[in-house]
Write a protein that holds these residues in place. Structure first.
Motif, short mmCIF file in Angstrom:
data_model
loop_
_atom_site.label_atom_id
_atom_site.label_comp_id
_atom_site.label_asym_id
_atom_site.label_seq_id
_atom_site.Cartn_x
_atom_site.Cartn_y
_atom_site.Cartn_z
N LYS A 211 28.55 21.62 55.88
CA LYS A 211 28.39 22.43 57.10
C LYS A 211 28.49 21.62 58.38
N TYR B 239 20.86 26.52 62.49
CA TYR B 239 21.98 26.89 61.62
C TYR B 239 21.69 28.22 60.90
N THR C 23 22.61 31.29 62.61
CA THR C 23 24.04 31.63 62.74
C THR C 23 24.58 32.33 61.50
#
Ligand SMILES: Cc1cc2nc3c(=O)[nH]c(=O)nc-3n(C[C@H](O)[C@H](O)[C@H](O)COP(=O)(O)O)c2cc1C
Length: 214
Positions: A68, A125, A128
């Motif tokens: 990621k 994160y 999102t």
């Protein structure tokens, strides 16, 4: 053996790999290869990588996870801390990552040790992610035995009701891992199985590069 697939064979001819291509920064070089993989029309999920862990009995396990984020610090993926891999990494922080991009005839192998991504970064994160994935992280006790997959759907329905009209918080059992690399190997397929391999080893904060025989 009953099923002989020895005829499956491909010659690799697309590219070569030289020490000067890599220079002194393997992460910058990884970035070039990752961009090429992302842009290649035949490569889906260029960020899918095998993650190898070793459990407390010395038994190795691999599975695919998604990269990621990455930079000079290392390589980040997210998972459930209570999963099989989470428990293994809590006992033994040494892991290995590998990417295979067949359409580019390239492999990358990364050895290193994990540290946890800090909670604010993981939370940023998590926020999102699509709502369904956020709920899914709550719904599944990853790697635990379940009686039937319908259990998960039931959990999801309950969670949808519980979090209706509000944001889904990051579960405590979920987060990111940063793999700090100490060795990175780049592999480029070549004709006659004389592939080009370069191993980059971190020694005293400096990357040392060597060719390896294929
Ligand atoms: C393409 C692909 C991407 C995946 N990405 C992740 C991921 O980012 N994080 C994750 O926990 N599992 C991911 N999985 C599922 C893992 O491979 C694995 O089944 C799961 O994490 C449980 O592994 P464990 O029981 O060894 O802990 C992915 C699987 C595939 C095939």
């Amino acid at each position: 053996m009953e099923h002989n697939i020895g005829h499956l064979r491909k010659s690799y001819e697309q590219d070569q790999l030289r020490l000067q291509d890599i220079g002194d920064d393997p992460i910058a070089f990884f970035h070039l290869w990752m961009n090429a993989a992302q842009q290649h029309p035949q490569i889906e999920e260029a960020n899918a990588m095998s993650l190898a862990t070793v459990d407390s009995n010395g038994r190795p396990h691999t599975r695919v996870v998604l990269l990621k984020a990455y930079d000079a610090e290392g390589f980040v993926f997210y998972t459930n801390h209570n999963s099989q891999k989470g428990r293994a990494m809590a006992q033994n922080p040494k892991v290995c990552l590998s990417f295979f991009w067949p359409a580019l005839e390239r492999q990358v192998r990364i050895n290193g040790s994990i540290t946890m991504v800090d909670v604010p970064t993981a939370t940023a994160y998590f926020e999102t992610r699509p709502r369904g994935s956020q709920l899914g992280a709550h719904a599944s006790n990853q790697s635990q035995e379940i009686s039937d997959p319908s259990e998960l759907e039931k959990n999801l329905k309950e969670l949808e009701a519980r979090f209706a009209g509000r944001s889904v918080p990051m579960p405590k059992h979920w987060g990111g891992y940063l793999v700090k690399p100490d060795e990175i190997e780049f592999w480029q397929g070549r004709p006659n199985r004389l592939h080009h391999r370069v191993r980059c080893r971190l020694v005293d904060q400096k990357w040392n590069m060597s060719y390896l025989a294929p």
